[in-house]
Design a protein around this motif. Structure first.
Motif, short mmCIF file in Angstrom:
data_model
loop_
_atom_site.label_atom_id
_atom_site.label_comp_id
_atom_site.label_asym_id
_atom_site.label_seq_id
_atom_site.Cartn_x
_atom_site.Cartn_y
_atom_site.Cartn_z
N GLY A 1 0.86 -1.28 -0.12
CA GLY A 1 -0.20 0.01 -0.04
C GLY A 1 0.86 1.30 -0.22
O GLY A 1 0.21 2.10 -0.08
N ALA A 2 2.05 1.17 0.08
CA ALA A 2 3.10 2.31 0.11
C ALA A 2 2.81 3.41 -1.14
O ALA A 2 2.67 4.49 -0.80
N LEU B 1 -2.02 8.97 -2.96
CA LEU B 1 -3.16 9.81 -2.53
C LEU B 1 -2.76 10.97 -1.80
O LEU B 1 -3.48 11.78 -1.86
N ALA B 2 -1.57 10.90 -1.01
CA ALA B 2 -1.24 12.11 -0.29
C ALA B 2 -0.89 13.04 -1.54
O ALA B 2 -0.67 14.18 -0.75
N LEU B 3 -0.69 12.79 -2.69
CA LEU B 3 -0.29 13.99 -3.46
C LEU B 3 -1.49 15.10 -3.49
O LEU B 3 -1.26 16.28 -3.80
N ALA B 4 -2.78 14.81 -3.10
CA ALA B 4 -3.82 15.59 -3.19
C ALA B 4 -3.44 16.66 -1.94
O ALA B 4 -3.54 18.09 -2.42
N GLY B 5 -2.77 16.21 -0.86
CA GLY B 5 -2.56 17.38 0.14
C GLY B 5 -1.19 17.82 -0.32
O GLY B 5 -0.95 19.07 -0.06
N ALA C 1 -6.08 16.31 8.23
CA ALA C 1 -7.34 15.82 8.08
C ALA C 1 -7.46 14.72 6.84
O ALA C 1 -8.07 13.71 6.82
N LEU C 2 -6.93 15.21 5.71
CA LEU C 2 -6.78 14.29 4.40
C LEU C 2 -6.19 13.14 4.64
O LEU C 2 -6.62 11.96 4.37
N LEU C 3 -4.96 13.16 5.36
CA LEU C 3 -4.28 11.60 5.55
C LEU C 3 -4.98 10.80 6.68
O LEU C 3 -5.27 9.65 6.37
#
Length: 175
Positions: free
Chosen positions: A107-108, A114-118, A162-164
């Motif tokens: 999952g890394a 997904l963290a690219l949004a932040g 919040a996103l993470l």
């Protein structure tokens, strides 16, 4: 026509108002406003916030150092982008392992994507603010640039946590 009462006239109510306690405090729940008392933060959430903050402070120090090293060579905006990319990848991996308790490689890659949004939000904030600084104060030095980067990092960190917590790493969090 007099629309106010003299100060010496006591105000009496025809009947007691149940939302007003004898101490004079208003109980908003009795008014039917749906107010609920604030919940206490869980120990798990407090631990995550502390770990996230420590990792964030270290990551911000790394990013600011990289920014200062690169800004004269490649320009302010490119230095901002490069320093953010490098520190964000390391930050996400540290938060993945330390703050949210994920181990191993499973999952890394998904978590990084997904963290690219932040990252995008933080990059937009800092790039916009640095561009605005350049527009309004073209002779501003590195100290003003650092203040802008640090300030936008702080704003981005709140959104990033919040996103993470709510989206990227939500599958492992306690309810």
């Amino acid at each position: 026509m007099c629309t106010s009462l003299p100060l010496s006239t006591p105000l009496t109510l025809a009947r007691p108002v149940p939302a007003i306690a004898p101490t004079g405090h208003v109980d908003l729940r009795r008014l039917g406003w749906g107010v609920t008392p604030p919940r206490r933060l869980s120990a798990a959430l407090v631990g995550q916030l502390v770990r996230f903050a420590v990792i964030g402070v270290i990551s911000t120090g790394v990013q600011l150092g990289l920014f200062l090293l690169l800004r004269d060579e490649v320009g302010v905006l490119t230095a901002n982008l490069a320093s953010m990319v490098m520190s964000t990848v390391a930050n996400t991996e540290a938060n993945r392992r330390i703050t949210f308790g994920f181990r191993g490689r499973s999952g890394a890659g998904r978590h990084q994507v997904l963290a690219l949004a932040g990252f995008g939000l933080s990059l937009a904030l800092s790039t916009g603010a640095l561009g605005l600084l350049e527009l309004v104060a073209p002779t501003a030095g590195w100290s003003a640039e650092l203040i802008v980067v640090l300030s936008t990092n702080a704003l981005g960190a709140v959104a990033r946590f919040a996103l993470l917590r709510g989206w990227v790493f939500s599958s492992r969090l306690p309810a």
